[in-house]
Motif scaffolding. Sequence first.
Motif, short mmCIF file in Angstrom:
data_model
loop_
_atom_site.label_atom_id
_atom_site.label_comp_id
_atom_site.label_asym_id
_atom_site.label_seq_id
_atom_site.Cartn_x
_atom_site.Cartn_y
_atom_site.Cartn_z
N ALA A 231 -4.04 2.28 7.40
CA ALA A 231 -2.70 1.71 7.51
C ALA A 231 -2.28 1.02 6.21
N LEU A 232 -3.19 0.27 5.62
CA LEU A 232 -2.88 -0.45 4.39
C LEU A 232 -2.62 0.50 3.23
N ILE A 233 -3.41 1.56 3.15
CA ILE A 233 -3.24 2.55 2.09
C ILE A 233 -1.91 3.29 2.25
N TYR A 234 -1.60 3.66 3.49
CA TYR A 234 -0.33 4.33 3.75
C TYR A 234 0.85 3.44 3.35
N ALA A 235 0.75 2.15 3.69
CA ALA A 235 1.83 1.22 3.36
C ALA A 235 2.01 1.10 1.85
N LYS A 236 0.92 1.02 1.14
CA LYS A 236 0.99 0.89 -0.31
C LYS A 236 1.53 2.17 -0.94
N ALA A 237 1.25 3.30 -0.30
CA ALA A 237 1.73 4.58 -0.81
C ALA A 237 3.19 4.83 -0.45
N GLY A 238 3.79 3.94 0.34
CA GLY A 238 5.20 4.07 0.69
C GLY A 238 5.47 4.84 1.97
N ASP A 239 4.43 5.17 2.70
CA ASP A 239 4.59 5.89 3.97
C ASP A 239 4.59 4.87 5.11
N LYS A 240 5.73 4.21 5.32
CA LYS A 240 5.81 3.14 6.30
C LYS A 240 5.59 3.65 7.72
N LYS A 241 6.15 4.80 8.03
CA LYS A 241 6.00 5.37 9.37
C LYS A 241 4.53 5.64 9.68
N GLY A 242 3.84 6.26 8.73
CA GLY A 242 2.42 6.54 8.91
C GLY A 242 1.60 5.26 8.98
N ALA A 243 2.01 4.26 8.21
CA ALA A 243 1.30 2.97 8.20
C ALA A 243 1.42 2.29 9.55
N ILE A 244 2.62 2.31 10.12
CA ILE A 244 2.83 1.68 11.43
C ILE A 244 2.03 2.39 12.51
#
Length: 276
Positions: A231-244
């Motif tokens: 989740a943290l990696i996805y958020a940092k990569a800009g993939d908010k939907k995937g992070a959530i």
Amino acid sequence: MLFAAMTFTIGLQAQIQTPQPSPFQKTEQKVGLTDVTLEYSRPSMRGRALYGDLVPFDKIWRTGANMNTKITFSDEVEIGGTALKAGTYAIFTKPGASNWEVYFYTDSNNWGEPSEWDDSKVAAKVTVPAQPMTMEVETFTISFDDLKNDSAILGIVWGKTYVGVPIKFITDKIMSSAIERVMNGPTFTDYYAAAVYYFQADKDIKQAKEWMDKAMELNKKPAFYQVRQKALIYAKAGDKKGAIAAAKESLRLSKEAGNDDYVALNTKTLKEWGAM
């Protein structure tokens, strides 16, 4: 009988140990992937004036007491722009009123300073400021401060003076080599470790995300803390939907595992991301 009694008495006396005025200290510290061992003896002030008196200015000092203060690195490091090979070095200093010269000396088997100083044995030398402190430290202390993945400060403290020696470590070089080596046939653990390292070291986040995806493909039942990293990696990569989505999955898994810390972490994160 008298001789036997005297021998017994002398033997008994030889077994008695007394406290040392400058007790020995051994500290082991891992910085990044490098093992560092520090060995030194610790004198105390005992009411004495220190620098410029007990420890003269502008003269080589053993930096402690008794045998050489020694530091051992399991890998190459960098000090003052100079590469220092893995191995053991004596630490000598030349205290000054404003700055100290710090030497890493290849001959570490002296009692105090060498009888003859040999510049060819100076593996690295750095000049650092002597920083005044408001508090007073009674016993001479060397510490590892400001620890990071690839750096640390070797802190020398006594009286009201602090001297910090920056040391750089080749963590990224070791890690990159390891990643390159295992990527010919990586496992879930390899992909996961590489992704987390790239995330924490602020390296290529897109590559970290790719590796995390491959890790999750190989492990159909990841643990809650592993999905949290996703989740943290996805958020940092800009993939908010995937992070959530990953954070919600980590929350579900952490509830099932009964881990309240991760329940709280995921809940807080989801609220920050506007998902709760």
